[in-house]
Design a protein around this motif. Sequence first.
Motif, PDB file in Angstrom:
ATOM      1  N   ASP A  12       0.878  -1.185   0.000  1.00 53.95           N
ATOM      2  CA  ASP A  12       0.000   0.000   0.000  1.00 53.95           C
ATOM      3  C   ASP A  12       0.909   1.228   0.000  1.00 53.95           C
ATOM      4  N   ASP A  13       0.472   2.278  -0.694  1.00 59.06           N
ATOM      5  CA  ASP A  13       1.320   3.469  -0.773  1.00 59.06           C
ATOM      6  C   ASP A  13       1.213   4.345   0.476  1.00 59.06           C
ATOM      7  N   THR A  39       5.544  -0.231  -0.714  1.00 57.97           N
ATOM      8  CA  THR A  39       4.693   0.967  -0.766  1.00 57.97           C
ATOM      9  C   THR A  39       4.361   1.407  -2.181  1.00 57.97           C
ATOM     10  N   ASP A  40       4.721   0.591  -3.184  1.00 53.29           N
ATOM     11  CA  ASP A  40       4.274   0.877  -4.546  1.00 53.29           C
ATOM     12  C   ASP A  40       4.204  -0.435  -5.324  1.00 53.29           C
ATOM     13  N   GLY A  41       3.542  -0.401  -6.456  1.00 57.05           N
ATOM     14  CA  GLY A  41       3.301  -1.610  -7.230  1.00 57.05           C
ATOM     15  C   GLY A  41       4.551  -2.262  -7.767  1.00 57.05           C
ATOM     16  N   LEU A  45       5.713  -5.980  -6.837  1.00 53.82           N
ATOM     17  CA  LEU A  45       5.880  -7.073  -7.800  1.00 53.82           C
ATOM     18  C   LEU A  45       7.195  -7.812  -7.549  1.00 53.82           C
ATOM     19  N   GLU A  46       8.276  -7.073  -7.326  1.00 54.92           N
ATOM     20  CA  GLU A  46       9.567  -7.696  -7.044  1.00 54.92           C
ATOM     21  C   GLU A  46       9.504  -8.499  -5.752  1.00 54.92           C
ATOM     22  N   LEU A  47       8.788  -7.938  -4.764  1.00 53.19           N
ATOM     23  CA  LEU A  47       8.637  -8.628  -3.476  1.00 53.19           C
ATOM     24  C   LEU A  47       7.933  -9.969  -3.642  1.00 53.19           C
ATOM     25  N   ILE A  48       6.861  -9.921  -4.427  1.00 56.09           N
ATOM     26  CA  ILE A  48       6.079 -11.160  -4.631  1.00 56.09           C
ATOM     27  C   ILE A  48       6.905 -12.187  -5.380  1.00 56.09           C
ATOM     28  N   ARG A  61      -5.042   1.576  -6.096  1.00 53.83           N
ATOM     29  CA  ARG A  61      -4.386   2.771  -6.623  1.00 53.83           C
ATOM     30  C   ARG A  61      -3.064   3.013  -5.898  1.00 53.83           C
ATOM     31  N   MET A  62      -1.933   2.910  -6.690  1.00 52.99           N
ATOM     32  CA  MET A  62      -0.611   3.142  -6.127  1.00 52.99           C
ATOM     33  C   MET A  62       0.265   3.757  -7.222  1.00 52.99           C
ATOM     34  N   PRO A  63       1.314   4.475  -6.814  1.00 49.45           N
ATOM     35  CA  PRO A  63       2.241   5.042  -7.799  1.00 49.45           C
ATOM     36  C   PRO A  63       3.111   3.955  -8.428  1.00 49.45           C
ATOM     37  N   MET A  64       3.808   4.336  -9.504  1.00 48.89           N
ATOM     38  CA  MET A  64       4.743   3.472 -10.237  1.00 48.89           C
ATOM     39  C   MET A  64       4.014   2.362 -10.993  1.00 48.89           C
ATOM     40  N   MET A  65       3.169   1.584 -10.286  1.00 49.67           N
ATOM     41  CA  MET A  65       2.376   0.489 -10.887  1.00 49.67           C
ATOM     42  C   MET A  65       1.215   0.243  -9.955  1.00 49.67           C
ATOM     43  N   ASP A  66      -0.009   0.360 -10.494  1.00 51.83           N
ATOM     44  CA  ASP A  66      -1.155   0.155  -9.596  1.00 51.83           C
ATOM     45  C   ASP A  66      -1.318  -1.332  -9.269  1.00 51.83           C
ATOM     46  N   GLY A  67      -2.215  -1.572  -8.323  1.00 55.60           N
ATOM     47  CA  GLY A  67      -2.412  -2.939  -7.846  1.00 55.60           C
ATOM     48  C   GLY A  67      -2.911  -3.894  -8.924  1.00 55.60           C
ATOM     49  N   LEU A  68      -3.757  -3.362  -9.857  1.00 61.71           N
ATOM     50  CA  LEU A  68      -4.287  -4.216 -10.919  1.00 61.71           C
ATOM     51  C   LEU A  68      -3.178  -4.661 -11.865  1.00 61.71           C
TER      52      LEU A  68
END
Length: 537
Positions: A12-13, A39-41, A45-48, A61-68
Motif C-alpha cells: 500500500d502506498d 509501498t508501490d506496485g 511485484l519484485e517482493l512477490i 491505486r498506487m504510484p509506479m504500478m497500480d495494484g491491478l
Amino acid sequence: MTEARLTLCIIDDTDDVVTGIATAIPWGDHGIDVCGTATDGMAGLELIRSLRPDIVITDIRMPMMDGLEMSRAVLEQAEACQIIFITGYTDFEYAQQALKLGAFDLITKPFSTSTVLQVVLQAQKELLEQHRIQEHYREMESKIRHSLPILRQEYFQLLLRYPTSSERAKQRWDFLQVEMEAAHFAVMVIEIDDFTERCSSLPIHEVELIRFTIQNILEESIAPLTKGLVFRDGIDRFVAVINANGEEEASVLADLCRDNITQYSKYSVSVGLGLMAERIEQLPSAYEQALSALSFRFYSQGNTLLRFRDFESTHGQTLKYSLDKEKELFLSMYSGNGDKAVEALELILQEFADSETMLEPQYMKSVHYELALMILRAFMEKVPYDKLSVLDRKVKDSLIDGKVSLQDMRLLLKELCREGCKLVTQLQATSTQSFIDQAIDYIKAHLHDNITVQECAKTVHISASYFAGLFKKTTGMTFTQFLIMERMEKAKAMIVAGAQVQEVSAAVGYEDRRYFSELFKKHTGVTPTEFRSAYIK
C-alpha cells in the motif's frame, strides 16, 4: 497433523495502512507470518516474485504500478497466491477489473482490522483446502507412478483378452507411459517346464524367487533388442508382448529367451509364438495363437519354441488305426499276457506316430484317453472294479492334468496294459488254485475208490485234458503221481496206527494186497511190514 503456516505480503502506498495491517493483528496466532511489505506496485511485484507469498493484500491505486497491473503481472507468471484488494467506494470500475483478474476478495475503505482478519482467514481456509487437495493429488500421482508397472500389466492382460480399437487404446497407452510402439506386435507365451512337479515341495518364498528370476531373465533378454513388456499369466506362465519387424525376428528373440533361461537358471521353458499383430486390435488373436502353439508341447519334453505358423495346417485333421491291431491288443489283455499286450499297443501307437503331421494336442489327448478307457473296460470284463480303481484314477487324473505330454499318455497306456494283465493273471491263478484245491479235497475223500482224471475234472466242471494240464502246472505232479503219493501217505498213517496190511490196502483203493505192497516198497523203499517194524517196537 499440524497445518502449514502461510505467508502474507502487504502492499500500500500509505505507510500507516501497511504498518497498521502488519502490526495491529496478531498474525502469528493465526498461523500466518508477514514476510514483507512494499509501498508501490513496482516494489510489490519484485517482493512477490522474490518471496512467493501465499496471500497478498494490496491497494488498487498506487504510484509506479497500480495494484491491478501488478496483480496481472503476477498472475501471468502463474504465481499461486490469493490477492485481496483494498479499494475506495469510488473505485467501482477498478473493483470490477480486480474481480475479473481473479481477486479473492475486496476490502472497501475505510476498514477495520477485524474485517481484514476475517477476509484473510477466509483466504487462509481456502488455501489450506487447496493445499490439502494438491497434497492428495500428489500422493495419488505418487501411488500411480509406483503402480504403473502393475497397471500396465493389468491393462495388457485386458488387451490380450478383449479387442479394443487403437484410438481407444491410445489414451490409456499414454497415461500408463507404455514405451512400446502401438503397432507391429509379437506375442509369446512362456511356460516353465514341469514347474508344478519340481516346486511342489518348495517353500513359497523359493517358488516366488524362481518366478522372479525367470521373469528377470526374460526382461533382460528383450530389453537390449526391442521394446516389450513381460508379465505373469499364471503360476508357471509368462506373456511377453514385444515390438518386432516380422515373425522371423520374433522367433530369434524367443529362442534367445529360451536359451538364456536354460543357461542362467536351473529350469527350461517352452515358448508359444503367435502370428504378428500389426495393430492393437489383433493382440487377442495373437495371444490365442501363441497358446494354441504352446499346446503342441504335448509332443515334446519341453525346452522348445513352438510357432503357430508351423501348426496351422493341422486343424481339423483326424487319424485312424487298424481294428486288427485293436483285436490283437484285447486278446493279449484277456489272456493276461502283459508283454504281448504292450507289443500290440506299441503297434497302434506307431500308427499314430506315422501320421504325416502333428495333430491338434487336444484331439490327440482325446484319442489316447478313449484308448485308455477301452483298455479299462476290457479289463473290467475280467477283473473286479475295486482292483482296477487305482488305474481308473490315474486315467482320470491324466485327463484333468493340462500339462500331460504325449510321452506321459503313452507311458500311462503301457502301464494300464502291464498292471491290468498282472491282475488278470493273479485272478486266473486264484481261480486255478481254487479248482485244484477242490480236486485235491475230492481225491483225499475218495482214496479208497478207483478215481480217474475224468471224474475229478467233472467235479470242477472243466475238461479232463485242461484239468490234467492245470493240475500238473499247479502241483508239479501228474494226477496219477499225486494220487499215489496221497494213498501212500494215508497208508503210512494207518500202518503206524496198527492197521493190518490188508485193511490198509483196501482203504487206499488197492484190492490186490501184493500189488499194494510192491507199490508201497517202491514209494518208501521198504515193505509195509518193515515200515511197521521201524515204528512199532
